[in-house]
Motif scaffolding. Structure first.
Motif, PDB file in Angstrom:
ATOM      1  N   VAL A 403       1.132  -4.291  29.997  1.00 32.89           N
ATOM      2  CA  VAL A 403       0.802  -4.572  31.403  1.00 32.89           C
ATOM      3  C   VAL A 403      -0.294  -5.622  31.502  1.00 32.89           C
ATOM      4  CG1 VAL A 403      -0.115  -3.600  33.538  1.00 32.89           C
ATOM      5  CG2 VAL A 403       1.515  -2.275  32.166  1.00 32.89           C
ATOM      6  N   LEU A 404      -1.398  -5.378  30.817  1.00 32.68           N
ATOM      7  CA  LEU A 404      -2.546  -6.281  30.909  1.00 32.68           C
ATOM      8  C   LEU A 404      -2.288  -7.595  30.183  1.00 32.68           C
ATOM      9  CD1 LEU A 404      -5.443  -3.693  30.336  1.00 32.68           C
ATOM     10  CD2 LEU A 404      -4.519  -4.542  32.506  1.00 32.68           C
ATOM     11  N   GLY A 405      -1.585  -7.525  29.047  1.00 31.27           N
ATOM     12  CA  GLY A 405      -1.324  -8.735  28.278  1.00 31.27           C
ATOM     13  C   GLY A 405      -0.441  -9.713  29.024  1.00 31.27           C
ATOM     14  N   PHE A 406       0.590  -9.201  29.702  1.00 25.98           N
ATOM     15  CA  PHE A 406       1.467 -10.096  30.458  1.00 25.98           C
ATOM     16  C   PHE A 406       0.706 -10.756  31.599  1.00 25.98           C
ATOM     17  CE2 PHE A 406       4.877 -11.081  33.539  1.00 25.98           C
ATOM     18  CZ  PHE A 406       5.679 -11.872  32.712  1.00 25.98           C
ATOM     19  N   GLU A 407      -0.130  -9.988  32.289  1.00 31.20           N
ATOM     20  CA  GLU A 407      -0.935 -10.566  33.371  1.00 31.20           C
ATOM     21  C   GLU A 407      -1.872 -11.644  32.821  1.00 31.20           C
ATOM     22  OE1 GLU A 407      -2.434 -11.141  37.262  1.00 31.20           O
ATOM     23  OE2 GLU A 407      -0.604 -10.224  36.483  1.00 31.20           O
TER      24      GLU A 407
END
Length: 449
Positions: A403-407
């Motif tokens: 979740v955080l990595g894609f953002e």
């Protein structure tokens, strides 16, 4: 965050002019503009209402069969009016794509942040999928897909930084290119040589799901009578059935449970029969779905607007195409590039309710508009909106990293796992000149404020 150029940049076939030179391709002939030089009060009222729903969409793109050329035009302008009889409305003969344009922000000489451009997310893969969708319908295109892709880029440049700003904050824009059967004779089968419409809308839409779902997780419902019974051939209306019914049920479920419902999941056309222990075709609408036993046999296919996967430990599992899912570019990117970078193993496999009962497995939703979001509550309900199962799901460490990595990747905070993620467009002096040129063609219809 600097400009990152991707590996799938669409270019004009004929030439490589600058936008300020190319903008004249998108302007209607002067004699046509003179016919509609003064918008009526009704036009301006409709335009104001439209911009409230679709912020910053001062212009849209369409291929004008009337003029025999592509144009940028205000949404309520007479040159953007469609005819009364449009068969695709009845027969679903329309394909489309969803794209995101993320702002690129740099500090000016005074140290103040300013929007200097944007990154189109997975532009190449999504234009490729749009081309497959077009081929499925055998549409007769009035312009090439490459030049259609260039129009997506050019419209984003013309609309500029206003497209990427909401309440004074840099934010995402949504891009909706669509291709569909135009005016022709009635009937499911269009006549030979029928017209095909090509349109693009771009507007500011920061979040598909509420902002807090990206940190806290989303609440989703899987209804046992909503299954993917048939193969998905293209990104088209048929993939999004019974939307008003789902919306109606959403209101019932929210009132009953006292929580917001963020998405609906669809089930596969087969299940793990609890009586035989075999995977078999099933139509849940013909079964008594009021008990947990049958619900446990259900296998998940996808979300209403995104793909899904599980994460347990260091393993991501995503459904086979046989569940009748579209084939999502965000899921493909996560599997092919993010997972190897993170050292995460991936595997094709089916999963259902029982896979989450241990409390050790996360459920992810992955899509263009949704980005990557984790599910915190999974509810199974029947067609009467009776809750059959209700599980709290964990957001395990690796799931949160997705979740955080894609953002972080789409916003440019870290380099992408693969260059195809980001296709950069720049707002510069030539962009400003092009915007002034096109706006001056529609005095009274648009302004630069």
């Amino acid at each position: 965050m600097g400009l990152i150029q991707g590996g799938d940049i669409v270019k004009l076939e004929e030439t490589q002019e600058t936008l300020s030179e190319r903008i004249y391709r998108y302007i209607p002939p002067e004699e046509e503009l003179r016919k509609y030089d003064s918008p009526s009060s009704d036009d301006l009222k409709e335009q104001s209402e439209f911009l409230e729903r679709f912020p910053a969409a001062k212009l849209v793109f369409r291929y004008s069969h009337q003029l025999g050329k592509p144009i940028f035009v205000p949404p309520q302008h007479p040159l953007n009016k469609k005819g009364v009889s449009v068969p695709y409305d009845d027969y679903g003969q329309r394909v489309f794509e969803g794209l995101s344009l993320e702002p690129i922000v740099e500090n000016d000489v005074n140290g103040q942040p300013r929007i200097v451009g944007g990154n189109l997310i997975l532009f190449g893969p999504r234009l490729t999928r749009a081309t497959r969708s077009v081929e499925t319908h055998h549409f007769n295109l009035p312009m090439s897909m490459n030049n259609f892709g260039q129009a997506i880029v050019d419209l984003g440049k013309v609309l500029g930084s206003q497209l990427l700003s909401s309440n004074g904050r840099p934010s995402r824009a949504y891009v909706r290119p669509a291709i569909f059967r135009g005016n022709s004779n009635a009937g499911v089968n269009p006549p030979k040589g029928f017209q095909t419409e090509m349109v693009i809308e771009e507007w500011n839409w920061p979040f598909y799901h509420p902002e807090e779902t990206y940190t806290e997780g989303a609440n989703v419902v899987a209804y046992l009578d909503l299954q993917r019974h048939g193969r998905i051939w293209a990104k088209e209306a048929a993939n999004y059935p019974r939307g008003t019914l789902i919306g109606y049920r959403k209101e019932i479920m929210q009132e009953k449970l006292g929580i917001p419902i963020h998405e609906c999941l669809f089930l596969a056309p087969f299940w793990l029969n609890p009586e035989t222990g075999k995977v078999e075709l099933v139509d849940f609408s013909r079964l008594d779905t009021s008990d947990m036993v049958k619900a446990k046999g259900a296998i998940f296919a996808d979300g209403a607007g995104e793909e899904i996967s599980t994460v347990r430990g260091n393993l991501m599992i995503y459904p086979p195409m046989e569940v009748n899912r579209l084939g999502g570019t965000t899921l493909d990117y996560a599997v092919a590039y993010m997972a190897p970078r993170m050292g995460v193993e991936t595997q094709v496999g089916t999963f259902g309710l029982t896979d989450f009962e241990s409390g050790e497995t996360s459920l992810l939703m992955l899509g263009n508009a949704a980005k990557i979001v984790a599910v915190k509550r999974l509810i199974i309900a029947n067609s009467a909106c009776e809750v059959v199962a209700d599980l709290e799901l964990p957001i395990v460490k690796v799931a949160r990293q997705f979740v955080l990595g894609f953002e972080d990747e789409v916003t440019g905070r870290i380099p992408p796992s693969h260059p195809k993620l980001l296709t950069g467009i720049v707002f510069d002096d030539k962009t400003i000149k092009a915007r002034e040129t096109i706006y001056s063609a529609y005095p009274g219809w648009v302004n630069n404020r």
